[in-house]
Design a protein around this motif. Structure first.
Motif, short mmCIF file in Angstrom:
data_model
loop_
_atom_site.label_atom_id
_atom_site.label_comp_id
_atom_site.label_asym_id
_atom_site.label_seq_id
_atom_site.Cartn_x
_atom_site.Cartn_y
_atom_site.Cartn_z
N HIS A 21 0.87 -1.14 0.00
CA HIS A 21 0.02 0.05 -0.09
C HIS A 21 0.90 1.16 0.04
N ALA A 22 1.97 1.34 0.84
CA ALA A 22 3.07 2.32 0.81
C ALA A 22 3.43 2.68 -0.71
N LEU A 23 3.80 1.49 -1.34
CA LEU A 23 4.58 1.45 -2.55
C LEU A 23 3.50 2.28 -3.72
N ALA A 24 2.29 1.54 -3.41
CA ALA A 24 1.20 2.24 -4.60
C ALA A 24 0.87 3.63 -4.09
N ASP A 25 0.84 3.88 -2.83
CA ASP A 25 0.63 5.50 -2.52
C ASP A 25 1.69 6.30 -2.98
N ALA A 26 3.03 5.92 -2.85
CA ALA A 26 4.11 6.55 -3.46
C ALA A 26 4.28 6.69 -4.86
N TYR A 27 3.74 5.79 -5.94
CA TYR A 27 3.61 5.84 -7.03
C TYR A 27 2.52 6.55 -7.53
N ALA A 28 1.32 6.46 -6.89
CA ALA A 28 0.14 7.27 -7.19
C ALA A 28 0.48 8.98 -7.06
N GLU A 29 0.94 8.99 -5.88
CA GLU A 29 1.52 10.60 -5.64
C GLU A 29 2.15 11.16 -6.64
N GLU A 33 1.39 14.33 -9.44
CA GLU A 33 2.19 15.35 -9.42
C GLU A 33 2.81 15.56 -10.84
N ALA A 34 3.20 14.49 -11.41
CA ALA A 34 3.64 14.73 -12.92
C ALA A 34 2.69 14.80 -14.02
N GLY A 35 1.47 14.80 -13.45
CA GLY A 35 0.40 15.09 -14.39
C GLY A 35 -0.25 13.95 -15.11
N HIS A 36 -0.18 12.88 -14.59
CA HIS A 36 -0.81 11.64 -15.33
C HIS A 36 -2.05 11.54 -14.35
N GLU A 37 -2.95 10.82 -15.00
CA GLU A 37 -4.53 10.68 -14.35
C GLU A 37 -4.49 8.95 -13.88
N VAL A 38 -4.76 8.99 -12.83
CA VAL A 38 -4.61 7.77 -11.95
C VAL A 38 -5.90 7.33 -11.37
N ASP A 184 11.91 4.47 -5.38
CA ASP A 184 12.15 3.73 -6.75
C ASP A 184 10.61 3.73 -7.46
N MET A 185 9.51 3.62 -6.48
CA MET A 185 8.03 3.67 -7.09
C MET A 185 7.77 4.88 -7.34
N ARG A 186 8.35 5.97 -6.84
CA ARG A 186 7.96 7.40 -7.04
C ARG A 186 8.62 7.73 -8.49
N LYS A 187 9.78 7.19 -8.80
CA LYS A 187 10.26 7.50 -9.96
C LYS A 187 9.57 6.94 -10.99
N HIS A 188 9.20 5.71 -10.90
CA HIS A 188 8.26 4.86 -12.12
C HIS A 188 7.02 5.67 -12.04
N GLY A 189 6.60 6.37 -11.04
CA GLY A 189 5.07 6.98 -10.96
C GLY A 189 5.24 8.32 -11.70
N ARG A 190 6.50 9.15 -11.31
CA ARG A 190 6.81 10.25 -12.44
C ARG A 190 6.69 10.03 -13.80
N HIS A 191 7.27 8.90 -14.17
CA HIS A 191 7.68 8.33 -15.55
C HIS A 191 6.36 7.78 -16.02
N GLY A 192 5.36 7.46 -15.22
CA GLY A 192 4.32 6.83 -15.71
C GLY A 192 4.51 5.32 -16.41
N ASP A 193 5.66 4.77 -15.69
CA ASP A 193 6.15 3.39 -16.17
C ASP A 193 5.91 2.35 -15.44
#
Length: 193
Positions: A21-29, A33-38, A184-193
């Motif tokens: 859940h913490a990994l998902a939260d970090a990715y989503a946040e 912030e990077a402009g992706h829709e989640v 690491d999850m924040r980085k993937h979230g920013r890139h949308g990958d």
């Protein structure tokens, strides 16, 4: 370029806040912030029956409790799946969810005398798995068979490419290691990958 992302939380326990859940939260946040829709789907909080026959899979109705999840997955260009490794593969509730969602005309268009048409081409996915054993041991000694089966037999078979993975082992690790995984999850979230 912004993307439409569906986060599919496959941890069966929806009553507690786990590492996944913490990994998902970090990715989503970071993605937001990077402009992706989640959009988020918490499989453990959904109530649905298991499929028990081929006829039910092919001609039965999707349970009403899964219609929003199906629509969110159809809407998304990229899927993030998160689950704990249980007995070498995904938990049963996540497998049951996928069997319900991946019915004919969602993932594949079945044809009488030829190979099914892949309906999910153009989408990508990332699989995030936590486990008690070292990830290297799971990958090299066990061949990561549970993750490989998911990638090949479900996602790629339906046309989803590329499929990336993040395997996090020894989840009882110290806080510094967990913080690196979350970053690491924040980085993937920013890139949308």
């Amino acid at each position: 370029m912004s993307r439409r992302i569906a986060i599919i939380q496959g941890h069966p326990d929806a009553t507690a806040h786990h590492l996944l859940h913490a990994l998902a939260d970090a990715y989503a946040e970071a993605a937001t912030e990077a402009g992706h829709e989640v959009r988020r789907i918490d499989v453990g909080a959904l109530d649905f029956p298991l499929l028990r026959s081929q006829v039910e899979f092919e001609t039965g109705q999707l349970p009403a409790t899964l219609e929003q999840a199906r629509d969110d997955m159809r809407w998304a260009e990229h899927w993030l799946f998160l689950f704990p490794l249980w007995h070498g593969t995904m938990p049963a509730v996540l497998k049951g969810f996928l069997e319900q969602i991946f019915r004919p005309n969602f993932a594949m268009a079945y044809r009488k005398d030829s190979f099914p048409r892949r309906l999910l081409a153009g989408r990508s996915a990332r699989i995030v798995v936590t486990m008690g054993m070292p990830a290297l041991l799971y990958r090299w000694y066990f061949g990561a068979f549970g993750v490989r089966g998911f990638e090949r037999s479900i996602l790629r078979f339906a046309g989803i490419r590329p499929v990336h993975e993040s395997l996090f082992g020894l989840t009882f690790a110290d806080d510094r290691k967990r913080a690196r995984w979350i970053e690491d999850m924040r980085k993937h979230g920013r890139h949308g990958d």
